[in-house]
Scaffold this motif. Structure first.
Motif, PDB file in Angstrom:
ATOM      1  N   ASP A  28      -5.908   3.857  -3.163  1.00  0.00           N
ATOM      2  CA  ASP A  28      -6.928   2.826  -3.359  1.00  0.00           C
ATOM      3  C   ASP A  28      -6.749   1.578  -2.507  1.00  0.00           C
ATOM      4  OD1 ASP A  28      -7.828   4.543  -5.295  1.00  0.00           O
ATOM      5  OD2 ASP A  28      -6.943   3.444  -6.971  1.00  0.00           O
ATOM      6  N   PHE A  29      -5.621   1.451  -1.843  1.00  0.00           N
ATOM      7  CA  PHE A  29      -5.356   0.225  -1.101  1.00  0.00           C
ATOM      8  C   PHE A  29      -4.940   0.539   0.327  1.00  0.00           C
ATOM      9  CE2 PHE A  29      -5.019  -1.138  -5.447  1.00  0.00           C
ATOM     10  CZ  PHE A  29      -5.468  -2.455  -5.440  1.00  0.00           C
ATOM     11  N   SER A  30      -5.141  -0.413   1.205  1.00  0.00           N
ATOM     12  CA  SER A  30      -4.719  -0.276   2.593  1.00  0.00           C
ATOM     13  C   SER A  30      -3.576  -1.238   2.872  1.00  0.00           C
ATOM     14  CB  SER A  30      -5.887  -0.570   3.548  1.00  0.00           C
ATOM     15  OG  SER A  30      -6.417  -1.866   3.306  1.00  0.00           O
ATOM     16  N   VAL A  31      -2.863  -0.996   3.954  1.00  0.00           N
ATOM     17  CA  VAL A  31      -1.728  -1.846   4.319  1.00  0.00           C
ATOM     18  C   VAL A  31      -2.188  -3.287   4.500  1.00  0.00           C
ATOM     19  CG1 VAL A  31      -0.041  -2.336   6.128  1.00  0.00           C
ATOM     20  CG2 VAL A  31      -0.422   0.023   5.366  1.00  0.00           C
ATOM     21  N   GLY A  32      -1.453  -4.205   3.894  1.00  0.00           N
ATOM     22  CA  GLY A  32      -1.770  -5.619   4.015  1.00  0.00           C
ATOM     23  C   GLY A  32      -2.748  -6.143   2.991  1.00  0.00           C
ATOM     24  N   GLU A  33      -3.369  -5.252   2.211  1.00  0.00           N
ATOM     25  CA  GLU A  33      -4.349  -5.688   1.221  1.00  0.00           C
ATOM     26  C   GLU A  33      -3.654  -6.417   0.071  1.00  0.00           C
ATOM     27  OE1 GLU A  33      -8.036  -3.802  -1.438  1.00  0.00           O
ATOM     28  OE2 GLU A  33      -6.994  -2.614   0.097  1.00  0.00           O
ATOM     29  N   VAL A  34      -4.285  -7.469  -0.405  1.00  0.00           N
ATOM     30  CA  VAL A  34      -3.720  -8.273  -1.490  1.00  0.00           C
ATOM     31  C   VAL A  34      -4.081  -7.648  -2.832  1.00  0.00           C
ATOM     32  CG1 VAL A  34      -3.621 -10.561  -2.553  1.00  0.00           C
ATOM     33  CG2 VAL A  34      -3.924 -10.346  -0.073  1.00  0.00           C
ATOM     34  N   LEU A  35      -3.083  -7.501  -3.698  1.00  0.00           N
ATOM     35  CA  LEU A  35      -3.332  -6.944  -5.030  1.00  0.00           C
ATOM     36  C   LEU A  35      -4.030  -7.968  -5.929  1.00  0.00           C
ATOM     37  CD1 LEU A  35      -1.389  -4.715  -4.088  1.00  0.00           C
ATOM     38  CD2 LEU A  35      -0.327  -4.812  -6.351  1.00  0.00           C
ATOM     39  N   LEU A  61      11.259  -3.843  -4.497  1.00  0.00           N
ATOM     40  CA  LEU A  61      12.594  -3.408  -4.113  1.00  0.00           C
ATOM     41  C   LEU A  61      12.543  -2.119  -3.297  1.00  0.00           C
ATOM     42  CD1 LEU A  61      14.634  -4.083  -7.385  1.00  0.00           C
ATOM     43  CD2 LEU A  61      14.873  -5.262  -5.196  1.00  0.00           C
ATOM     44  N   GLU A  62      11.592  -1.255  -3.609  1.00  0.00           N
ATOM     45  CA  GLU A  62      11.466   0.018  -2.901  1.00  0.00           C
ATOM     46  C   GLU A  62      10.692  -0.118  -1.593  1.00  0.00           C
ATOM     47  OE1 GLU A  62       9.779   2.843  -5.594  1.00  0.00           O
ATOM     48  OE2 GLU A  62      11.439   2.697  -7.023  1.00  0.00           O
ATOM     49  N   GLY A  63      10.224  -1.325  -1.290  1.00  0.00           N
ATOM     50  CA  GLY A  63       9.521  -1.549  -0.038  1.00  0.00           C
ATOM     51  C   GLY A  63       8.053  -1.189  -0.043  1.00  0.00           C
ATOM     52  N   ARG A  64       7.485  -0.930  -1.222  1.00  0.00           N
ATOM     53  CA  ARG A  64       6.073  -0.599  -1.292  1.00  0.00           C
ATOM     54  C   ARG A  64       5.187  -1.849  -1.308  1.00  0.00           C
ATOM     55  NH1 ARG A  64       4.210   4.130  -2.660  1.00  0.00           N
ATOM     56  NH2 ARG A  64       2.533   3.304  -1.361  1.00  0.00           N
ATOM     57  N   LEU A  65       5.714  -2.946  -1.811  1.00  0.00           N
ATOM     58  CA  LEU A  65       4.966  -4.196  -1.904  1.00  0.00           C
ATOM     59  C   LEU A  65       5.747  -5.314  -1.229  1.00  0.00           C
ATOM     60  CD1 LEU A  65       3.791  -4.125  -5.638  1.00  0.00           C
ATOM     61  CD2 LEU A  65       2.426  -3.536  -3.623  1.00  0.00           C
ATOM     62  N   GLY A  72       0.238 -13.934  -1.492  1.00  0.00           N
ATOM     63  CA  GLY A  72       0.295 -13.169  -2.737  1.00  0.00           C
ATOM     64  C   GLY A  72       1.040 -11.868  -2.527  1.00  0.00           C
ATOM     65  N   THR A  73       0.835 -10.908  -3.403  1.00  0.00           N
ATOM     66  CA  THR A  73       1.486  -9.607  -3.310  1.00  0.00           C
ATOM     67  C   THR A  73       0.599  -8.656  -2.515  1.00  0.00           C
ATOM     68  OG1 THR A  73       2.572  -9.935  -5.443  1.00  0.00           O
ATOM     69  CG2 THR A  73       2.457  -7.683  -4.624  1.00  0.00           C
ATOM     70  N   THR A  74       1.140  -8.121  -1.417  1.00  0.00           N
ATOM     71  CA  THR A  74       0.365  -7.253  -0.534  1.00  0.00           C
ATOM     72  C   THR A  74       1.010  -5.883  -0.425  1.00  0.00           C
ATOM     73  OG1 THR A  74       1.564  -7.947   1.456  1.00  0.00           O
ATOM     74  CG2 THR A  74      -0.363  -9.253   0.825  1.00  0.00           C
ATOM     75  N   VAL A  75       0.226  -4.912   0.018  1.00  0.00           N
ATOM     76  CA  VAL A  75       0.732  -3.565   0.244  1.00  0.00           C
ATOM     77  C   VAL A  75       1.546  -3.559   1.535  1.00  0.00           C
ATOM     78  CG1 VAL A  75       0.113  -1.146   0.571  1.00  0.00           C
ATOM     79  CG2 VAL A  75      -1.279  -2.605  -0.923  1.00  0.00           C
ATOM     80  N   ALA A  76       2.770  -3.089   1.452  1.00  0.00           N
ATOM     81  CA  ALA A  76       3.672  -3.105   2.603  1.00  0.00           C
ATOM     82  C   ALA A  76       3.322  -1.985   3.583  1.00  0.00           C
ATOM     83  CB  ALA A  76       5.113  -2.955   2.141  1.00  0.00           C
ATOM     84  N   PRO A  77       3.590  -2.203   4.863  1.00  0.00           N
ATOM     85  CA  PRO A  77       3.393  -1.131   5.846  1.00  0.00           C
ATOM     86  C   PRO A  77       4.446  -0.050   5.682  1.00  0.00           C
ATOM     87  CG  PRO A  77       4.404  -3.040   6.866  1.00  0.00           C
ATOM     88  CD  PRO A  77       4.051  -3.447   5.473  1.00  0.00           C
ATOM     89  N   PRO A  78       4.259   1.115   6.313  1.00  0.00           N
ATOM     90  CA  PRO A  78       5.272   2.174   6.238  1.00  0.00           C
ATOM     91  C   PRO A  78       6.612   1.675   6.762  1.00  0.00           C
ATOM     92  CG  PRO A  78       3.230   3.000   7.191  1.00  0.00           C
ATOM     93  CD  PRO A  78       3.077   1.512   7.105  1.00  0.00           C
ATOM     94  N   ARG A  79       7.682   2.246   6.262  1.00  0.00           N
ATOM     95  CA  ARG A  79       9.015   1.827   6.689  1.00  0.00           C
ATOM     96  C   ARG A  79       9.257   2.135   8.163  1.00  0.00           C
ATOM     97  NH1 ARG A  79      12.882   0.519   2.839  1.00  0.00           N
ATOM     98  NH2 ARG A  79      12.159   0.652   0.681  1.00  0.00           N
ATOM     99  N   VAL A  80      10.030   1.270   8.803  1.00  0.00           N
ATOM    100  CA  VAL A  80      10.391   1.417  10.213  1.00  0.00           C
ATOM    101  C   VAL A  80      11.679   2.226  10.301  1.00  0.00           C
ATOM    102  CG1 VAL A  80      11.145   0.157  12.262  1.00  0.00           C
ATOM    103  CG2 VAL A  80       9.291  -0.743  10.854  1.00  0.00           C
ATOM    104  N   ASP A  81      11.731   3.181  11.228  1.00  0.00           N
ATOM    105  CA  ASP A  81      12.929   3.994  11.408  1.00  0.00           C
ATOM    106  C   ASP A  81      13.996   3.218  12.171  1.00  0.00           C
ATOM    107  OD1 ASP A  81      12.228   6.296  10.072  1.00  0.00           O
ATOM    108  OD2 ASP A  81      11.260   7.192  11.810  1.00  0.00           O
TER     109      ASP A  81
END
Length: 248
Positions: A28-35, A61-65, A72-81
């Motif tokens: 339901d959300f895209s990267v960077g979108e504010v919850l 803590l898991e890097g999702r937010l 505010g609280t946003t959706v985090a981008p995918p993790r960097v290798d």
């Protein structure tokens, strides 16, 4: 996001809510979108705000937010290798780092020891940044002795990204003979925190890389990654060394 009945779930409410929220982030959300704010989310899921806050903290803590100041609280981008198998000079084709500046400064004691330079010698210090989805995820300081780039004094370039690129280009003239890399967990210093949009003391991964050429250490890179945005990957050689501090 839909609603869910949490009372009949045997696991802790916040943990089940975290799972539901994680699935919603994917759909339901895209990267960077504010919850939505906590009050609205708590009402939507029929939970207390304390339960919701626990779930959000776990997702952070898991890097999702990500909690961004003033946003505010946003959706985090995918993790960097953070790969242990990369084998190339900094700045070569495919490098995702962006040069920011280049100055002359005395290296930290530990870096000077790795390079074998005089503690009083000033080195070319290239500062670079790595971003994803417009957000900084890592900052790097690359220390290059003058002996590794002997033609540099003849190159006319101002300080800043232009000079950083010239230092990288001159370094690539050397034949890379090998490299080693060490990874350790640390805490963000004030400078790191400012560049990475984190609070001082936030967890980070510090990746130190030594580059060898002409029978010596030609350069040392110290890269600081946000621990909530990166993922450690291993190459086929399994060349990651894990060490433990000696007992006092």
């Amino acid at each position: 996001m839909g609603t869910t009945q949490l009372e009949t779930v045997p696991e802790p409410k916040y943990w089940h809510l975290k799972t539901v929220l994680s699935q919603a982030l994917d759909s339901d959300f895209s990267v960077g979108e504010v919850l939505p704010n906590e009050r609205d989310l708590a009402a939507r899921f029929g939970v207390a705000r304390a339960t919701l806050r626990q779930a959000l903290e776990q997702l952070e803590l898991e890097g999702r937010l990500q909690r961004r100041r003033g946003v505010g609280t946003t959706v985090a981008p995918p993790r960097v290798d953070v790969s242990t198998a990369q084998y190339a000079w900094p700045g070569t084709s495919g490098d995702t780092w962006q040069p920011v500046d280049c100055t002359s400064a005395v290296a930290p004691v530990a870096v000077g020891r790795m390079l074998g330079t005089d503690p009083r010698d000033e080195l070319h210090t290239v500062r670079r940044i790595r971003t994803t989805h417009g957000q900084p995820v890592a900052a790097e300081l690359l220390y290059v002795p003058a002996a590794s780039v002997p033609q540099l004094p003849a190159a006319e370039a101002p300080s800043g990204p232009a000079r950083a690129r010239i230092v990288l280009r001159e370094l690539q003239r050397l034949g890379l003979e090998g490299q080693d890399r060490a990874v350790e967990l640390g805490s963000a210093r004030a400078d790191d925190a400012r560049e990475l949009d984190r609070l001082p003391g936030a967890p980070v991964l510090v990746v130190t890389t030594r580059y060898f050429a002409a029978g010596r250490t030609a350069a040392v890179s110290v890269a600081t990654y946000r621990a909530d945005t990166c993922r450690l990957t291993f190459g086929d050689s399994g060349d990651l060394e894990i060490t433990h501090p000696a007992p006092a």
